[in-house]
Write an enzyme that holds these catalytic residues in place. Structure first.
Site, PDB file in Angstrom:
ATOM      1  N   GLN A  16      33.796  47.625  29.923  1.00  0.00           N
ATOM      2  CA  GLN A  16      33.292  46.352  29.410  1.00  0.00           C
ATOM      3  C   GLN A  16      32.356  45.684  30.418  1.00  0.00           C
ATOM      4  OE1 GLN A  16      36.743  44.030  28.235  1.00  0.00           O
ATOM      5  NE2 GLN A  16      36.691  44.898  26.167  1.00  0.00           N
ATOM      6  N   ASP A  67      41.623  41.382  37.568  1.00  0.00           N
ATOM      7  CA  ASP A  67      42.851  41.093  36.826  1.00  0.00           C
ATOM      8  C   ASP A  67      43.057  39.571  36.811  1.00  0.00           C
ATOM      9  OD1 ASP A  67      45.379  40.790  35.802  1.00  0.00           O
ATOM     10  OD2 ASP A  67      46.342  42.188  37.204  1.00  0.00           O
ATOM     11  N   ALA A  68      43.217  39.032  35.621  1.00  0.00           N
ATOM     12  CA  ALA A  68      43.388  37.585  35.476  1.00  0.00           C
ATOM     13  C   ALA A  68      44.595  37.062  36.253  1.00  0.00           C
ATOM     14  CB  ALA A  68      43.548  37.243  33.998  1.00  0.00           C
ATOM     15  N   GLU A 101      40.949  34.776  23.268  1.00  0.00           N
ATOM     16  CA  GLU A 101      41.775  35.865  22.735  1.00  0.00           C
ATOM     17  C   GLU A 101      42.114  36.909  23.791  1.00  0.00           C
ATOM     18  OE1 GLU A 101      40.454  36.683  18.612  1.00  0.00           O
ATOM     19  OE2 GLU A 101      41.492  38.584  18.906  1.00  0.00           O
ATOM     20  N   HIS A 103      47.227  39.340  26.036  1.00  0.00           N
ATOM     21  CA  HIS A 103      47.390  40.639  26.698  1.00  0.00           C
ATOM     22  C   HIS A 103      48.129  40.512  28.034  1.00  0.00           C
ATOM     23  CE1 HIS A 103      44.843  43.021  24.074  1.00  0.00           C
ATOM     24  NE2 HIS A 103      43.884  42.131  24.158  1.00  0.00           N
TER      25      HIS A 103
HETATM   26  N1  SAH Z   1      36.935  37.278  24.981  1.00  0.00           N
HETATM   27  C1  SAH Z   1      36.344  38.433  24.369  1.00  0.00           C
HETATM   28  C2  SAH Z   1      37.258  39.661  24.412  1.00  0.00           C
HETATM   29  C3  SAH Z   1      38.604  39.508  23.762  1.00  0.00           C
HETATM   30  S1  SAH Z   1      39.515  41.062  23.850  1.00  0.00           S
HETATM   31  C4  SAH Z   1      35.937  38.102  22.969  1.00  0.00           C
HETATM   32  O1  SAH Z   1      36.302  37.031  22.494  1.00  0.00           O
HETATM   33  O2  SAH Z   1      35.242  38.884  22.346  1.00  0.00           O
HETATM   34  C5  SAH Z   1      40.595  40.770  25.221  1.00  0.00           C
HETATM   35  C6  SAH Z   1      39.906  40.772  26.576  1.00  0.00           C
HETATM   36  O3  SAH Z   1      40.851  40.426  27.579  1.00  0.00           O
HETATM   37  C7  SAH Z   1      39.326  42.128  27.001  1.00  0.00           C
HETATM   38  O4  SAH Z   1      38.081  41.913  27.609  1.00  0.00           O
HETATM   39  C8  SAH Z   1      40.315  42.614  28.065  1.00  0.00           C
HETATM   40  O5  SAH Z   1      39.759  43.486  29.006  1.00  0.00           O
HETATM   41  C9  SAH Z   1      40.684  41.287  28.682  1.00  0.00           C
HETATM   42  N2  SAH Z   1      41.921  41.332  29.465  1.00  0.00           N
HETATM   43  C10 SAH Z   1      43.148  41.651  29.025  1.00  0.00           C
HETATM   44  N3  SAH Z   1      44.044  41.595  30.045  1.00  0.00           N
HETATM   45  C11 SAH Z   1      43.337  41.209  31.139  1.00  0.00           C
HETATM   46  C12 SAH Z   1      43.688  40.959  32.498  1.00  0.00           C
HETATM   47  N4  SAH Z   1      44.943  41.101  32.935  1.00  0.00           N
HETATM   48  N5  SAH Z   1      42.715  40.573  33.339  1.00  0.00           N
HETATM   49  C13 SAH Z   1      41.425  40.430  32.921  1.00  0.00           C
HETATM   50  N6  SAH Z   1      41.045  40.654  31.649  1.00  0.00           N
HETATM   51  C14 SAH Z   1      41.984  41.034  30.766  1.00  0.00           C
END
Ligand code: SAH
Length: 292
Positions: free
Chosen positions: A100, A123-124, A141, A145
C-alpha cells in the site's frame, strides 16, 4: 465485545493488504472503505458513494491549508489525496502494508501531490511521531484491525495538538447477534483481518479514557452498509472468479469468501458509525488542573 479476534496481528493484516489491495480497491471504488448514499433514491455508484463518505470525514475533520493531518491506516492513499486536494492540508499516511505504501506514493506522484502527501510503513500501535505534531488525525476504517484500540487512541491523543480533532469511521455492533450470526461474523473477521467490531455504546468510554472529548457519534448505517455490500457482492459475481482464481484452491477460497460476505450482509446487528473527538485546548487543561 461480541466479535473479537485478538489473534489478528499487524503482520497478518499487512500481508492480507499486500495481496488484496488491488482487488479490494477495484471492488470498493478506489478506496477501501464503505460508501455513503443519501437514501434509497440515490443511484450513485460505489466510487461516488466512497468519495461521499470521504467528504463526510473531511467535513468532520475541519482542517484547512497549513494544517498537518495524520492518516492512520491509509490504504490505497485515495482518501488522503482527496483530503489534501479539498483542503490544502499536508497529509502523512501510515499503513502496515508495504504494498500500500508503494501504491499510495505512486498515486500521490501521479496526481502531483507528492510534495503535500506522503505515505510510510508503520504500525499504529508503535508510531514515532513527536507529541503534539499533528493538527488532526483520522482512523478511516482501520481501528477495527487493531488488537488494542485503546492503546492506539491514547498514543494518538499524545501526537495530537491541544484543540486538534480525531475522527474515526468504523463498523460497529448496534444490536445483539443470534448464535448463527456470531459464527458467520467470526468467519468474516477471519477473512478480512478484523480484530474486533466494538459496540457503538463502547465509543464514549473509549474516547474519554484516551483523554479526548467526544463531540459527536454519528450512526450512518442506513446510508452505508447494505448498499456497499451489494456493490461488493455484485463485483464478486461469478464472472470475476476466473480472473482471480488461477487454481481450484483459489477458486474455492473465492467462493467461500463470497458466501461469507453474503452472510455478513444479512447480519442486521452490524452498522457503521463516525466518532468525532477533540483534544482539550491547553487553557481548558490548565483550568481543569486549577479546580481539582
Ligand atoms: N483508510 C483507508 C484504508 C482502510 S483499510 C480507506 O479508507 O480506504 C484498513 C487500513 O488499515 C489498511 O491500510 C491497513 O494496512 C491499515 N492497518 C491495519 N492495521 C494497521 C496497523 N496496526 N498499523 C497501521 N495500519 C494498519
Amino acid at each position: 465485545m461480541t466479535a473479537d479476534r485478538r489473534d489478528v496481528t499487524p503482520e497478518v493484516v499487512g500481508e492480507l493488504y499486500d495481496q488484496g489491495t488491488e482487488l479490494l480497491s477495484a471492488l470498493m471504488g478506489g478506496s477501501l472503505h464503505y460508501g455513503y448514499w443519501d437514501g434509497p433514491a440515490d443511484s450513485g455508484s460505489m466510487a461516488e458513494a466512497s468519495r461521499r463518505m470521504t467528504d463526510l470525514m473531511i467535513d468532520k475533520l475541519r482542517v484547512c491549508g497549513g494544517r498537518r493531518v495524520l492518516d492512520v491506516g491509509c490504504g490505497s492513499g485515495r482518501p488522503a489525496l482527496q483530503l489534501a486536494r479539498t483542503t490544502g492540508a499536508e497529509v502523512v499516511g501510515v499503513t502496515i502494508s508495504r504494498e500500500q505504501v508503494r501504491l499510495a506514493n505512486l498515486a500521490a506522484e501521479a496526481e502531483g501531490l507528492d510534495g503535500q502527501v506522503t505515505f510510510h510503513h508503520g504500525d499504529a500501535a508503535d508510531l514515532r511521531f513527536a507529541p503534539e505534531s499533528f493538527d488532526a488525525v483520522w482512523l478511516f476504517e482501520s481501528l477495527l484491525h487493531m488488537p488494542d484500540p485503546q492503546h492506539v487512541l491514547k498514543q494518538l491523543a499524545t501526537i495530537l495538538r491541544p484543540g486538534g480533532r480525531l475522527v474515526i469511521a468504523n463498523l460497529v455492533q448496534r444490536a445483539p447477534l443470534a448464535e448463527a450470526e456470531e459464527t458467520g461474523l467470526a468467519a468474516y473477521l477471519r477473512i478480512t483481518g478484523i480484530a474486533s467490531i466494538a459496540p457503538l455504546d463502547d465509543y464514549p468510554g473509549l474516547i474519554t479514557d484516551s483523554g479526548l472529548v467526544l463531540d459527536e457519534l454519528l450512526d450512518v448505517s442506513e446510508h452505508s452498509i447494505r448498499r456497499t455490500l451489494e456493490c461488493v457482492l455484485a463485483g464478486l459475481s461469478d464472472t470475476a472468479v476466473p480472473e482471480v482464481a488461477e487454481t481450484d484452491a483459489a477458486g474455492a477460497a473465492f467462493t467461500h469468501a463470497r458466501a461469507v460476505v453474503e452472510q455478513f450482509a444479512a447480519t442486521r446487528g452490524i452498522g457503521y458509525a463516525l466518532a468525532v473527538a477533540s483534544k482539550p485546548a491547553r487553557h481548558a487543561a490548565v483550568v481543569g488542573a486549577a479546580i481539582t
